[in-house]
Write a protein that holds these residues in place. Structure first.
Motif, PDB file in Angstrom:
ATOM      1  N   LEU A  13      -1.150 -15.223  -6.119  1.00 10.38           N
ATOM      2  CA  LEU A  13      -0.695 -15.704  -4.953  1.00 10.38           C
ATOM      3  C   LEU A  13      -0.565 -14.003  -4.244  1.00 10.38           C
ATOM      4  O   LEU A  13      -1.048 -14.322  -3.182  1.00 10.38           O
ATOM      5  CB  LEU A  13       0.812 -16.246  -4.814  1.00 10.38           C
ATOM      6  CG  LEU A  13       0.741 -17.471  -5.190  1.00 10.38           C
ATOM      7  CD1 LEU A  13       2.345 -18.047  -5.362  1.00 10.38           C
ATOM      8  CD2 LEU A  13      -0.036 -18.453  -4.262  1.00 10.38           C
ATOM      9  N   GLU A  14      -0.237 -13.024  -4.780  1.00  9.32           N
ATOM     10  CA  GLU A  14      -0.232 -11.777  -4.289  1.00  9.32           C
ATOM     11  C   GLU A  14      -1.657 -11.354  -3.746  1.00  9.32           C
ATOM     12  O   GLU A  14      -1.734 -10.687  -2.610  1.00  9.32           O
ATOM     13  CB  GLU A  14       0.405 -10.573  -4.963  1.00  9.32           C
ATOM     14  CG  GLU A  14       1.952 -11.155  -5.040  1.00  9.32           C
ATOM     15  CD  GLU A  14       2.838 -10.329  -6.020  1.00  9.32           C
ATOM     16  OE1 GLU A  14       1.882  -9.306  -6.968  1.00  9.32           O
ATOM     17  OE2 GLU A  14       3.987 -10.062  -6.305  1.00  9.32           O
ATOM     18  N   GLU A  15      -2.608 -11.608  -4.704  1.00  9.21           N
ATOM     19  CA  GLU A  15      -4.056 -11.355  -4.373  1.00  9.21           C
ATOM     20  C   GLU A  15      -4.437 -12.005  -3.320  1.00  9.21           C
ATOM     21  O   GLU A  15      -5.118 -11.411  -2.262  1.00  9.21           O
ATOM     22  CB  GLU A  15      -4.753 -11.646  -5.646  1.00  9.21           C
ATOM     23  CG  GLU A  15      -6.256 -11.025  -5.383  1.00  9.21           C
ATOM     24  CD  GLU A  15      -7.122 -11.056  -6.534  1.00  9.21           C
ATOM     25  OE1 GLU A  15      -8.274 -11.170  -6.699  1.00  9.21           O
ATOM     26  OE2 GLU A  15      -6.611 -11.128  -8.089  1.00  9.21           O
ATOM     27  N   ILE A  16      -4.127 -13.452  -2.987  1.00 11.33           N
ATOM     28  CA  ILE A  16      -4.566 -14.140  -1.949  1.00 11.33           C
ATOM     29  C   ILE A  16      -3.991 -13.472  -0.731  1.00 11.33           C
ATOM     30  O   ILE A  16      -4.531 -13.488   0.285  1.00 11.33           O
ATOM     31  CB  ILE A  16      -4.245 -15.449  -2.225  1.00 11.33           C
ATOM     32  CG1 ILE A  16      -4.983 -16.172  -3.393  1.00 11.33           C
ATOM     33  CG2 ILE A  16      -4.490 -16.293  -0.917  1.00 11.33           C
ATOM     34  CD1 ILE A  16      -4.611 -17.654  -3.863  1.00 11.33           C
ATOM     35  N   ARG A  21      -4.540 -10.674   4.451  1.00  9.74           N
ATOM     36  CA  ARG A  21      -3.890  -9.488   5.369  1.00  9.74           C
ATOM     37  C   ARG A  21      -5.328  -8.770   5.873  1.00  9.74           C
ATOM     38  O   ARG A  21      -5.363  -8.311   6.793  1.00  9.74           O
ATOM     39  CB  ARG A  21      -2.995  -8.721   4.688  1.00  9.74           C
ATOM     40  CG  ARG A  21      -1.585  -9.390   4.492  1.00  9.74           C
ATOM     41  CD  ARG A  21      -0.517  -8.655   4.089  1.00  9.74           C
ATOM     42  NE  ARG A  21       0.635  -9.233   3.753  1.00  9.74           N
ATOM     43  CZ  ARG A  21       1.458  -9.222   2.501  1.00  9.74           C
ATOM     44  NH1 ARG A  21       0.898  -8.639   1.554  1.00  9.74           N
ATOM     45  NH2 ARG A  21       2.480 -10.106   2.618  1.00  9.74           N
ATOM     46  N   ASN A  22      -6.231  -8.541   4.909  1.00  8.94           N
ATOM     47  CA  ASN A  22      -7.262  -7.677   5.055  1.00  8.94           C
ATOM     48  C   ASN A  22      -8.276  -8.409   6.054  1.00  8.94           C
ATOM     49  O   ASN A  22      -8.784  -7.919   6.877  1.00  8.94           O
ATOM     50  CB  ASN A  22      -8.165  -7.316   3.702  1.00  8.94           C
ATOM     51  CG  ASN A  22      -7.269  -6.391   3.080  1.00  8.94           C
ATOM     52  OD1 ASN A  22      -6.462  -5.641   3.428  1.00  8.94           O
ATOM     53  ND2 ASN A  22      -7.449  -6.307   1.646  1.00  8.94           N
ATOM     54  N   ALA A  25      -6.838  -8.164   9.386  1.00  6.21           N
ATOM     55  CA  ALA A  25      -6.690  -6.743  10.198  1.00  6.21           C
ATOM     56  C   ALA A  25      -8.089  -6.278  10.413  1.00  6.21           C
ATOM     57  O   ALA A  25      -8.156  -5.234  11.194  1.00  6.21           O
ATOM     58  CB  ALA A  25      -5.943  -5.868   8.881  1.00  6.21           C
ATOM     59  N   SER A  26      -9.306  -6.634   9.843  1.00 10.07           N
ATOM     60  CA  SER A  26     -10.726  -6.285  10.079  1.00 10.07           C
ATOM     61  C   SER A  26     -10.883  -6.775  11.461  1.00 10.07           C
ATOM     62  O   SER A  26     -10.698  -7.981  11.719  1.00 10.07           O
ATOM     63  CB  SER A  26     -11.466  -6.923   9.052  1.00 10.07           C
ATOM     64  OG  SER A  26     -11.482  -8.189   8.934  1.00 10.07           O
ATOM     65  N   PRO A  27     -11.583  -5.858  12.252  1.00  7.35           N
ATOM     66  CA  PRO A  27     -11.710  -6.062  13.596  1.00  7.35           C
ATOM     67  C   PRO A  27     -13.296  -6.795  13.554  1.00  7.35           C
ATOM     68  O   PRO A  27     -13.836  -6.829  12.654  1.00  7.35           O
ATOM     69  CB  PRO A  27     -11.984  -4.585  14.121  1.00  7.35           C
ATOM     70  CG  PRO A  27     -12.631  -3.874  12.858  1.00  7.35           C
ATOM     71  CD  PRO A  27     -11.614  -4.333  11.683  1.00  7.35           C
TER      72      PRO A  27
END
Length: 100
Positions: A13-16, A21-22, A25-27
C-alpha cells in the motif's frame, strides 16, 4: 493472517501511494509542436457555446487540463473528441457525387 502478511500488505500500500504521488507530481510535457487551446479557441473551433463546452468536459467527452479556473485543451484532446463522435458516410454512392 500472520504478522508477515500484514506487514507486506502495508508495504504494498505504501508503494502504491508513492507511485500515485509521483504521478500526480510529474508535470505534463507538452511537445513544442503540440497546439494548446483555451476555452474561447475551442468554442470557436467546435462552434459551441460556453455552457455546452462545460457539459462536454463534465460528462467526460472532452479531455482537458485545469489550473484553478483556467482550462486548456491539446490538439489530441480535440482530435479524440471528434473521433469519438465521428460517423462514416453510409451512402456508398458518395464517391460518384465527387466525380461529377
Amino acid at each position: 493472517m500472520n504478522r508477515n502478511n500484514k506487514q507486506s500488505d502495508r508495504e504494498i500500500l505504501e508503494e502504491i501511494l508513492m507511485i500515485l504521488r509521483n504521478l500526480k507530481a510529474s508535470p505534463v510535457v507538452v511537445q513544442p509542436s503540440m497546439k494548446v487551446y483555451k476555452n474561447k479557441e475551442v468554442m470557436e473551433l467546435l462552434g459551441v457555446k460556453d455552457k455546452y463546452l462545460k457539459k462536454l468536459r463534465d460528462n467526460g467527452y472532452l479531455g482537458f487540463s485545469r489550473e484553478g479556473d483556467k482550462f486548456w485543451y491539446t490538439q489530441k484532446d480535440v482530435d479524440c473528441f471528434l473521433h469519438s463522435f465521428h460517423y462514416e458516410p453510409f451512402n456508398s454512392n458518395i464517391n460518384k457525387l465527387w466525380t461529377l
